[in-house]
Write a protein that holds these residues in place. Structure first.
Motif, PDB file in Angstrom:
ATOM      1  N   LYS A  81      48.383  39.588  58.600  1.00  0.00           N
ATOM      2  CA  LYS A  81      49.648  40.238  58.820  1.00  0.00           C
ATOM      3  C   LYS A  81      49.840  41.872  59.153  1.00  0.00           C
ATOM      4  O   LYS A  81      50.285  42.268  59.803  1.00  0.00           O
ATOM      5  CB  LYS A  81      50.710  39.669  57.724  1.00  0.00           C
ATOM      6  N   THR A  82      49.186  42.298  57.922  1.00  0.00           N
ATOM      7  CA  THR A  82      49.162  43.955  58.092  1.00  0.00           C
ATOM      8  C   THR A  82      48.220  44.547  59.174  1.00  0.00           C
ATOM      9  O   THR A  82      48.632  45.330  59.887  1.00  0.00           O
ATOM     10  CB  THR A  82      48.767  44.358  56.797  1.00  0.00           C
ATOM     11  N   LEU A  92      50.455  44.174  62.091  1.00  0.00           N
ATOM     12  CA  LEU A  92      51.143  45.412  62.373  1.00  0.00           C
ATOM     13  C   LEU A  92      50.710  46.744  62.563  1.00  0.00           C
ATOM     14  O   LEU A  92      50.989  47.624  63.276  1.00  0.00           O
ATOM     15  CB  LEU A  92      51.908  45.415  60.854  1.00  0.00           C
ATOM     16  N   ARG A  93      49.573  46.935  62.006  1.00  0.00           N
ATOM     17  CA  ARG A  93      48.814  48.239  62.193  1.00  0.00           C
ATOM     18  C   ARG A  93      48.049  48.098  63.823  1.00  0.00           C
ATOM     19  O   ARG A  93      48.186  49.414  64.384  1.00  0.00           O
ATOM     20  CB  ARG A  93      47.566  48.412  61.283  1.00  0.00           C
ATOM     21  N   VAL A 120      57.876  53.192  62.140  1.00  0.00           N
ATOM     22  CA  VAL A 120      57.079  52.327  61.258  1.00  0.00           C
ATOM     23  C   VAL A 120      57.842  52.702  59.740  1.00  0.00           C
ATOM     24  O   VAL A 120      58.081  53.848  59.661  1.00  0.00           O
ATOM     25  CB  VAL A 120      55.705  52.694  61.117  1.00  0.00           C
ATOM     26  N   PHE A 150      56.743  52.045  56.051  1.00  0.00           N
ATOM     27  CA  PHE A 150      55.777  51.474  55.317  1.00  0.00           C
ATOM     28  C   PHE A 150      56.013  51.036  54.018  1.00  0.00           C
ATOM     29  O   PHE A 150      56.934  51.409  53.445  1.00  0.00           O
ATOM     30  CB  PHE A 150      54.505  52.742  55.138  1.00  0.00           C
ATOM     31  N   GLN A 151      55.101  50.272  53.369  1.00  0.00           N
ATOM     32  CA  GLN A 151      55.494  49.516  52.032  1.00  0.00           C
ATOM     33  C   GLN A 151      55.871  50.557  51.029  1.00  0.00           C
ATOM     34  O   GLN A 151      56.682  50.466  50.489  1.00  0.00           O
ATOM     35  CB  GLN A 151      54.274  48.782  51.550  1.00  0.00           C
ATOM     36  N   LEU A 187      58.653  48.608  63.280  1.00  0.00           N
ATOM     37  CA  LEU A 187      57.665  47.875  62.307  1.00  0.00           C
ATOM     38  C   LEU A 187      58.040  48.065  60.920  1.00  0.00           C
ATOM     39  O   LEU A 187      58.303  49.440  60.328  1.00  0.00           O
ATOM     40  CB  LEU A 187      56.193  48.311  62.592  1.00  0.00           C
ATOM     41  N   ASP A 212      56.877  47.228  57.026  1.00  0.00           N
ATOM     42  CA  ASP A 212      55.706  46.391  56.269  1.00  0.00           C
ATOM     43  C   ASP A 212      56.107  46.359  54.819  1.00  0.00           C
ATOM     44  O   ASP A 212      55.816  47.213  54.007  1.00  0.00           O
ATOM     45  CB  ASP A 212      54.211  47.390  56.396  1.00  0.00           C
ATOM     46  N   GLU A 213      56.335  45.222  54.449  1.00  0.00           N
ATOM     47  CA  GLU A 213      56.889  44.963  53.011  1.00  0.00           C
ATOM     48  C   GLU A 213      57.822  45.675  52.707  1.00  0.00           C
ATOM     49  O   GLU A 213      57.737  46.521  51.566  1.00  0.00           O
ATOM     50  CB  GLU A 213      55.658  44.807  52.280  1.00  0.00           C
ATOM     51  N   VAL A 251      56.484  42.540  58.430  1.00  0.00           N
ATOM     52  CA  VAL A 251      55.674  41.609  57.635  1.00  0.00           C
ATOM     53  C   VAL A 251      56.074  41.449  56.186  1.00  0.00           C
ATOM     54  O   VAL A 251      56.671  42.570  55.605  1.00  0.00           O
ATOM     55  CB  VAL A 251      54.244  42.734  57.556  1.00  0.00           C
ATOM     56  N   THR A 252      55.999  40.345  55.685  1.00  0.00           N
ATOM     57  CA  THR A 252      56.352  39.979  54.189  1.00  0.00           C
ATOM     58  C   THR A 252      55.560  39.063  53.763  1.00  0.00           C
ATOM     59  O   THR A 252      55.050  38.140  54.449  1.00  0.00           O
ATOM     60  CB  THR A 252      57.811  39.877  54.147  1.00  0.00           C
TER      61      THR A 252
END
Length: 364
Positions: free
Chosen positions: A57-58, A61-62, A94, A96-97, A171, A173-174, A205-206
């Motif tokens: 998943k990550t 995304l990247r 983006v 990010f987490q 995007l 990411d979590e 993304v999760t």
């Protein structure tokens, strides 16, 4: 005038080019791991990439962000190829987490950083940042540095920073992973409202099924670098096609061969269902549909009866989740009182029953 500016003069409404949105096949080779995922979405779509740890998943995304190069495939956004465009030049935002806010900058200057990088003057960038903080309900925190912000506030500042550049692809990411349970509930609702207003494509993304179900219009489930199932949250929850998805949505899942109302499982006994099908099928039922008995029941209306053994017990919300082996491996939910009355413990023999009306069969 560009295609994006074309209008349908006969109706006065804006027409969308046929290629507007995201069209990607992401192929990335990293040692023994190979990602090969196809993603398409139109403006306004929120797509969730869901899967176990290590599924890719990550990496996907990247790759969309340009932080991981493609080995093969393509990446087009609004018809324009992006796979050779540097990350900083892509119309991509983006979150990010861990948010990655600049600790020495205020919330206002963190948000203004994006527009400044895209060529906006200082005054314009700060004005745009103030507008976004207002939208996020953070106007009074404009002068605060990240260490003075709560987790939910920091998440909204990071989202504002991403949106302030007017990206065509967002995007995430979590985005809720760093929040405690109470804050997560509130921020999830707020994020849903902001995503509903976002007019371009958002990819989330999760690994949390609730985040995916609440935030996304469409789920793309990735396992071992490949898409194993995609569809609406309702369809995924109703028709899981892998053990991972079934576990995610809380269902017992089996495969077998149907002949009328009877499904002969690939590994195990037969299951009686209400559906009348022929050929390869999936069969599901929730753990709550399972009734356990210490002695073989007599006079039960349940069409499905299996002799099992308790393999394990664990707390599951306000109930007890029992893992069973024997005639059929399955999960069963029961109250704490019922578990005590049955004297359940690992190794205890039990009979499990499920009514045919509580099963669901569908073509494989």
């Amino acid at each position: 005038m560009t295609d994006l500016d074309d209008t349908a003069h006969d109706t006065g409404t804006v027409s969308r080019p046929a290629d507007e949105g995201l069209d990607a096949r992401l192929v990335v080779d990293r040692g023994r791991f190979r990602l090969d995922v196809t993603l398409t979405a139109t403006p306004g779509d929120v797509v969730a990439l869901l899967g176990p740890n290590g599924a890719g998943k990550t990496t996907a995304l990247r790759a969309l962000a340009g932080l991981v190069p493609l080995t093969d495939g393509h990446l087009r956004l609004d018809g324009a190829p992006l796979h050779r465009t540097p990350p900083e030049s892509r119309p991509v935002g983006v979150v990010f987490q861990d948010y990655l806010l600049f600790p020495h900058l205020t919330a206002l200057d963190n948000v203004a950083f994006g527009p400044r990088c895209h060529g906006a003057g200082k005054a314009e960038a700060r004005a745009r940042a103030a507008e976004w903080l207002q939208r996020m309900g953070l106007a009074e925190h404009a002068g605060a540095k990240p260490r003075r912000l709560s987790g939910g506030q920091a998440q909204r500042v990071a989202l504002a920073r991403a949106l302030a550049t007017h990206p065509r692809l967002l995007l995430l990411d979590e985005p809720l992973a760093a929040l405690d349970a109470r804050t997560r509930l509130d921020v999830r609702a707020q994020l849903r409202r902001h995503l509903a207003d976002f007019e371009a494509v958002a990819v989330l993304v999760t690994h949390d099924p609730l985040d995916a179900m609440v935030l996304a219009d469409r789920l793309v489930v990735v396992e071992d670098g490949h898409v194993v199932q995609e569809g609406t949250p309702q369809d995924i929850a109703r028709h899981p096609r892998t053990d991972y998805i079934a576990h995610l949505v809380g269902l017992n899942l089996y495969t077998g061969e149907a002949q009328g109302h009877t499904v002969r499982l690939d590994a195990g006994p037969a299951i009686t269902t209400t559906e009348d099908l022929t050929g390869p099928v999936f069969v599901t039922f929730p753990p709550s549909a399972v009734t356990l008995h210490r002695d073989r029941p007599t006079g039960s209306s349940a069409r499905n009866l299996w002799h099992c053994e308790i393999a394990g017990l664990e707390t599951h919300g306000d109930r007890i989740r029992a893992a069973l082996t024997g005639d059929l491996a399955l999960a069963a939910d029961l109250t704490t009182v019922a578990a005590a009355e049955l004297g359940l413990h690992p190794g205890a023999p039990v009979w499990a029953t499920v009514k045919a009306t509580q099963t669901h069969a569908y073509p494989a």
